[in-house]
Design a protein around this motif. Structure first.
Motif, PDB file in Angstrom:
ATOM      1  N   ALA A 102     123.263-112.470  29.108  1.00  0.00           N
ATOM      2  CA  ALA A 102     123.823-112.432  27.756  1.00  0.00           C
ATOM      3  C   ALA A 102     122.744-112.145  26.713  1.00  0.00           C
ATOM      4  O   ALA A 102     123.020-111.527  25.677  1.00  0.00           O
ATOM      5  N   GLU A 103     121.505-112.573  26.966  1.00  0.00           N
ATOM      6  CA  GLU A 103     120.416-112.351  26.021  1.00  0.00           C
ATOM      7  C   GLU A 103     120.067-110.868  25.862  1.00  0.00           C
ATOM      8  O   GLU A 103     119.382-110.489  24.902  1.00  0.00           O
ATOM      9  N   GLN A 104     120.515-110.063  26.781  1.00  0.00           N
ATOM     10  CA  GLN A 104     120.204-108.635  26.703  1.00  0.00           C
ATOM     11  C   GLN A 104     121.249-107.834  25.913  1.00  0.00           C
ATOM     12  O   GLN A 104     121.137-106.613  25.807  1.00  0.00           O
ATOM     13  N   SER A 105     122.229-108.542  25.350  1.00  0.00           N
ATOM     14  CA  SER A 105     123.167-107.882  24.429  1.00  0.00           C
ATOM     15  C   SER A 105     122.387-107.450  23.195  1.00  0.00           C
ATOM     16  O   SER A 105     121.818-108.282  22.483  1.00  0.00           O
ATOM     17  N   ALA A 106     122.338-106.156  22.944  1.00  0.00           N
ATOM     18  CA  ALA A 106     121.538-105.606  21.843  1.00  0.00           C
ATOM     19  C   ALA A 106     121.860-104.120  21.713  1.00  0.00           C
ATOM     20  O   ALA A 106     122.644-103.564  22.497  1.00  0.00           O
ATOM     21  N   THR A 107     121.246-103.483  20.723  1.00  0.00           N
ATOM     22  CA  THR A 107     121.347-102.031  20.568  1.00  0.00           C
ATOM     23  C   THR A 107     120.065-101.399  21.085  1.00  0.00           C
ATOM     24  O   THR A 107     118.964-101.872  20.772  1.00  0.00           O
ATOM     25  N   TYR A 108     120.214-100.349  21.908  1.00  0.00           N
ATOM     26  CA  TYR A 108     119.067 -99.705  22.555  1.00  0.00           C
ATOM     27  C   TYR A 108     118.923 -98.269  22.063  1.00  0.00           C
ATOM     28  O   TYR A 108     119.907 -97.528  21.970  1.00  0.00           O
ATOM     29  N   TYR A 109     117.669 -97.907  21.748  1.00  0.00           N
ATOM     30  CA  TYR A 109     117.375 -96.581  21.210  1.00  0.00           C
ATOM     31  C   TYR A 109     116.323 -95.875  22.070  1.00  0.00           C
ATOM     32  O   TYR A 109     115.315 -96.485  22.447  1.00  0.00           O
ATOM     33  N   CYS A 110     116.539 -94.598  22.356  1.00  0.00           N
ATOM     34  CA  CYS A 110     115.486 -93.777  22.937  1.00  0.00           C
ATOM     35  C   CYS A 110     114.731 -93.096  21.799  1.00  0.00           C
ATOM     36  O   CYS A 110     115.265 -92.928  20.699  1.00  0.00           O
ATOM     37  N   ALA A 111     113.483 -92.711  22.058  1.00  0.00           N
ATOM     38  CA  ALA A 111     112.658 -92.107  21.008  1.00  0.00           C
ATOM     39  C   ALA A 111     111.521 -91.307  21.625  1.00  0.00           C
ATOM     40  O   ALA A 111     111.153 -91.525  22.789  1.00  0.00           O
ATOM     41  N   TYR A 112     110.973 -90.347  20.861  1.00  0.00           N
ATOM     42  CA  TYR A 112     109.736 -89.689  21.260  1.00  0.00           C
ATOM     43  C   TYR A 112     109.019 -89.170  20.015  1.00  0.00           C
ATOM     44  O   TYR A 112     109.595 -89.073  18.932  1.00  0.00           O
ATOM     45  N   TRP A 113     107.742 -88.863  20.190  1.00  0.00           N
ATOM     46  CA  TRP A 113     106.924 -88.377  19.095  1.00  0.00           C
ATOM     47  C   TRP A 113     107.067 -86.863  18.954  1.00  0.00           C
ATOM     48  O   TRP A 113     107.140 -86.154  19.939  1.00  0.00           O
ATOM     49  N   VAL A 114     107.061 -86.420  17.713  1.00  0.00           N
ATOM     50  CA  VAL A 114     107.088 -84.989  17.396  1.00  0.00           C
ATOM     51  C   VAL A 114     105.894 -84.697  16.494  1.00  0.00           C
ATOM     52  O   VAL A 114     105.668 -85.393  15.499  1.00  0.00           O
ATOM     53  N   TYR A 115     105.137 -83.668  16.862  1.00  0.00           N
ATOM     54  CA  TYR A 115     103.991 -83.265  16.036  1.00  0.00           C
ATOM     55  C   TYR A 115     104.424 -82.163  15.088  1.00  0.00           C
ATOM     56  O   TYR A 115     104.867 -81.099  15.504  1.00  0.00           O
ATOM     57  N   THR A 116     104.340 -82.410  13.795  1.00  0.00           N
ATOM     58  CA  THR A 116     104.759 -81.413  12.830  1.00  0.00           C
ATOM     59  C   THR A 116     103.921 -81.546  11.567  1.00  0.00           C
ATOM     60  O   THR A 116     103.689 -82.646  11.089  1.00  0.00           O
ATOM     61  N   ASN A 118     100.754 -81.248  10.917  1.00  0.00           N
ATOM     62  CA  ASN A 118      99.532 -82.043  11.058  1.00  0.00           C
ATOM     63  C   ASN A 118      99.784 -83.555  11.062  1.00  0.00           C
ATOM     64  O   ASN A 118      98.916 -84.340  10.666  1.00  0.00           O
ATOM     65  N   ALA A 119     100.987 -83.958  11.480  1.00  0.00           N
ATOM     66  CA  ALA A 119     101.302 -85.389  11.546  1.00  0.00           C
ATOM     67  C   ALA A 119     102.291 -85.629  12.682  1.00  0.00           C
ATOM     68  O   ALA A 119     103.088 -84.761  13.025  1.00  0.00           O
ATOM     69  N   TYR A 120     102.241 -86.848  13.245  1.00  0.00           N
ATOM     70  CA  TYR A 120     103.190 -87.247  14.275  1.00  0.00           C
ATOM     71  C   TYR A 120     104.316 -88.054  13.629  1.00  0.00           C
ATOM     72  O   TYR A 120     104.072 -88.944  12.810  1.00  0.00           O
ATOM     73  N   ILE A 121     105.519 -87.721  14.013  1.00  0.00           N
ATOM     74  CA  ILE A 121     106.704 -88.442  13.537  1.00  0.00           C
ATOM     75  C   ILE A 121     107.527 -88.844  14.753  1.00  0.00           C
ATOM     76  O   ILE A 121     107.759 -88.029  15.649  1.00  0.00           O
ATOM     77  N   LYS A 122     107.971 -90.106  14.777  1.00  0.00           N
ATOM     78  CA  LYS A 122     108.792 -90.555  15.905  1.00  0.00           C
ATOM     79  C   LYS A 122     110.266 -90.319  15.579  1.00  0.00           C
ATOM     80  O   LYS A 122     110.776 -90.772  14.549  1.00  0.00           O
ATOM     81  N   ILE A 123     110.939 -89.588  16.472  1.00  0.00           N
ATOM     82  CA  ILE A 123     112.374 -89.304  16.341  1.00  0.00           C
ATOM     83  C   ILE A 123     113.147 -90.285  17.213  1.00  0.00           C
ATOM     84  O   ILE A 123     112.796 -90.491  18.381  1.00  0.00           O
ATOM     85  N   PHE A 124     114.219 -90.881  16.658  1.00  0.00           N
ATOM     86  CA  PHE A 124     115.012 -91.862  17.381  1.00  0.00           C
ATOM     87  C   PHE A 124     116.395 -91.317  17.726  1.00  0.00           C
ATOM     88  O   PHE A 124     116.942 -90.461  17.015  1.00  0.00           O
ATOM     89  N   GLY A 125     116.956 -91.833  18.812  1.00  0.00           N
ATOM     90  CA  GLY A 125     118.318 -91.485  19.200  1.00  0.00           C
ATOM     91  C   GLY A 125     119.332 -92.194  18.333  1.00  0.00           C
ATOM     92  O   GLY A 125     118.983 -92.966  17.429  1.00  0.00           O
ATOM     93  N   THR A 126     120.596 -91.945  18.609  1.00  0.00           N
ATOM     94  CA  THR A 126     121.683 -92.486  17.794  1.00  0.00           C
ATOM     95  C   THR A 126     121.990 -93.949  18.101  1.00  0.00           C
ATOM     96  O   THR A 126     122.681 -94.599  17.329  1.00  0.00           O
ATOM     97  N   GLY A 127     121.490 -94.464  19.224  1.00  0.00           N
ATOM     98  CA  GLY A 127     121.681 -95.879  19.542  1.00  0.00           C
ATOM     99  C   GLY A 127     122.918 -96.144  20.396  1.00  0.00           C
ATOM    100  O   GLY A 127     123.958 -95.509  20.219  1.00  0.00           O
ATOM    101  N   THR A 128     122.768 -97.076  21.320  1.00  0.00           N
ATOM    102  CA  THR A 128     123.891 -97.537  22.162  1.00  0.00           C
ATOM    103  C   THR A 128     123.898 -99.061  22.144  1.00  0.00           C
ATOM    104  O   THR A 128     122.889 -99.693  22.460  1.00  0.00           O
ATOM    105  N   LYS A 129     125.022 -99.642  21.768  1.00  0.00           N
ATOM    106  CA  LYS A 129     125.136-101.096  21.713  1.00  0.00           C
ATOM    107  C   LYS A 129     125.647-101.618  23.054  1.00  0.00           C
ATOM    108  O   LYS A 129     126.712-101.208  23.520  1.00  0.00           O
ATOM    109  N   LEU A 130     124.879-102.507  23.674  1.00  0.00           N
ATOM    110  CA  LEU A 130     125.235-103.084  24.967  1.00  0.00           C
ATOM    111  C   LEU A 130     125.848-104.457  24.757  1.00  0.00           C
ATOM    112  O   LEU A 130     125.262-105.321  24.098  1.00  0.00           O
ATOM    113  N   PHE A 131     127.055-104.655  25.311  1.00  0.00           N
ATOM    114  CA  PHE A 131     127.727-105.948  25.275  1.00  0.00           C
ATOM    115  C   PHE A 131     127.712-106.526  26.690  1.00  0.00           C
ATOM    116  O   PHE A 131     128.277-105.921  27.609  1.00  0.00           O
ATOM    117  N   VAL A 132     127.066-107.667  26.859  1.00  0.00           N
ATOM    118  CA  VAL A 132     127.129-108.374  28.144  1.00  0.00           C
ATOM    119  C   VAL A 132     128.230-109.412  27.986  1.00  0.00           C
ATOM    120  O   VAL A 132     128.061-110.435  27.314  1.00  0.00           O
TER     121      VAL A 132
END
Length: 310
Positions: A102-116, A118-132
Motif C-alpha cells: 500500500a505504501e507504493q501507491s503514488a504517481t510515477y514519472y519517467c524522465a530524461y535529460w535533453v541538451y539544448t 548549451n544547457a541540460y533540461i530534464k523532460i518528464f513524462g505525463t505521469g501514471t498514478k498507481l493504486f494498490v
C-alpha cells in the motif's frame, strides 16, 4: 541583442517541445502482492549516454528518484530490488514494481535529460498514478444531454452536458469532439466527486456549442480512463439513447448538476417521452388557467359596462 535572446528562447522552446515522453496509462490499479507495470514511450532513442530515469511522487511530497537505466539498473538509496526496469525497444520502457504494498501507491514519472542551447533540461513524462487496492477498476457510465432548444433559439449558443458515473479509480480525463476535431476551448469540467453509494466517482463536463455546430455535426464525449470505453456520440437527430449506461433515453434539455446526480443515484431513467408528456401537461394546465382568468376579466368588464335597471 533582444532579437538574439528571442531567437535563443524560441530555439530552446522548439527543441524541448520536440522531445516528448508519453505514459499511455493515466492510472493503474493492482492488489497488494501483485506486480505493477508502468509504461513510458519516447520519440528519441534512449542510450547509455542518455539514460531513462524513474521518479516517485506521493501526495503532499516532492519528487524522489527511484532509479535510472543505462543498460543496467542503478537504484537510488531507499529503493530495493522490487523496483526493476524493462526495455522493450529503444523507444519503449516499463518500470516494474514487484510484491506491491500500500505504501507504493503514488504517481510515477519517467524522465530524461535533453541538451539544448548549451544547457541540460530534464523532460518528464505525463505521469501514471498507481493504486494498490483491493477495489476492482470500474469503467465510467456515460450519459449525454442535448442543448436546450429554447436557449439555441434565443442566443444561438447552448451547452451539451456529459455525465460520467460509477467509475473507479478517480483518475479520468474528458475529451470532447465536434465532428472529428478535438475541442479544447468552450469546455468546462467539474472536479471529480465521490458518489454516496460505494467507492465510485462521478464527473460532469460541459461543452458550449453554437446552433450551426449542433445542426451540422455529431458531438462526442469520450472518457479516458484505466478501463477505456467508446466515446458516446449525440446529434440533433439522436433519440438520445445511452447504451453503455443502460438508459433508454435522456431529457430534452440539460438538467442541473444536482438533478443529474440525484437521478443517477436513484437509478431513475428520464426518457424524452416522459419529459414531453410532463411538459405538455404543464402547458395545458397553464392554458386552461390563462383562459379562465381572461374569461373572468371579460365577464366582469361586460357586467360593469351594462346599464343596471333602477
Amino acid at each position: 541583442m533582444w532579437l538574439s535572446y528571442w531567437f535563443l528562447a524560441l530555439t530552446l522552446t522548439c527543441e524541448c517541445l520536440a522531445q516528448t515522453l508519453i505514459q499511455p496509462k493515466a492510472s493503474i490499479s493492482k492488489m497488494a502482492g501483485k506486480t505493477g507495470r508502468i509504461g513510458c514511450r519516447t520519440n528519441v532513442a534512449i542510450s547509455s549516454t542518455n539514460p531513462i530515469h524513474w521518479y516517485q511522487q506521493k501526495p503532499g511530497q516532492s519528487l524522489t528518484r527511484i532509479l535510472y537505466f543505462t543498460g543496467s539498473v542503478t537504484r537510488d538509496e531507499g529503493f530495493g530490488n522490487s523496483y526493476k526496469m524493462e526495455k522493450n525497444t529503444d523507444y519503449e520502457f516499463n518500470l516494474i514494481i514487484e510484491r506491491l504494498t500500500a505504501e507504493q501507491s503514488a504517481t510515477y514519472y519517467c524522465a530524461y535529460w535533453v541538451y539544448t542551447a548549451n544547457a541540460y533540461i530534464k523532460i518528464f513524462g505525463t505521469g501514471t498514478k498507481l493504486f494498490v487496492t483491493d477495489e476492482t477498476p470500474k469503467a465510467p457510465k456515460i450519459r449525454l444531454f442535448p442543448p436546450s432548444s429554447d436557449e439555441l433559439r434565443a442566443t444561438s449558443k447552448s451547452v451539451v452536458v456529459c455525465l460520467m458515473t460509477d467509475f473507479f479509480p478517480e483518475v479520468i480525463k474528458v475529451e470532447w469532439k465536434i465532428g472529428d476535431v478535438v475541442q479544447n476551448d468552450n469546455v468546462e469540467t467539474d472536479s471529480v466527486t465521490k458518489m454516496e453509494k460505494g467507492n465510485t466517482y462521478s464527473l460532469i463536463s460541459r461543452l458550449s456549442v453554437s446552433k450551426l455546430q449542433w445542426r451540422d455535426q455529431p458531438i462526442t464525449c469520450h472518457a479516458k480512463h484505466e478501463i477505456d470505453v467508446p466515446g458516446l456520440k449525440i446529434t440533433k437527430d439522436s433519440k438520445y439513447e445511452v447504451p453503455n449506461a443502460g438508459n433508454p433515453g435522456g431529457p430534452t434539455c440539460p438538467p442541473s448538476v444536482q438533478e443529474l446526480q440525484e437521478n443517477t443515484e436513484e437509478g431513475i431513467p428520464v426518457s424524452s417521452l416522459q419529459v414531453a408528456t410532463l411538459t405538455y401537461t404543464i402547458l395545458l394546465m397553464k392554458s386552461v388557467l390563462y383562459c379562465g382568468i381572461i374569461s373572468c376579466i371579460l365577464y366582469k368588464m361586460e357586467y360593469w359596462g351594462t346599464k343596471k335597471p333602477l
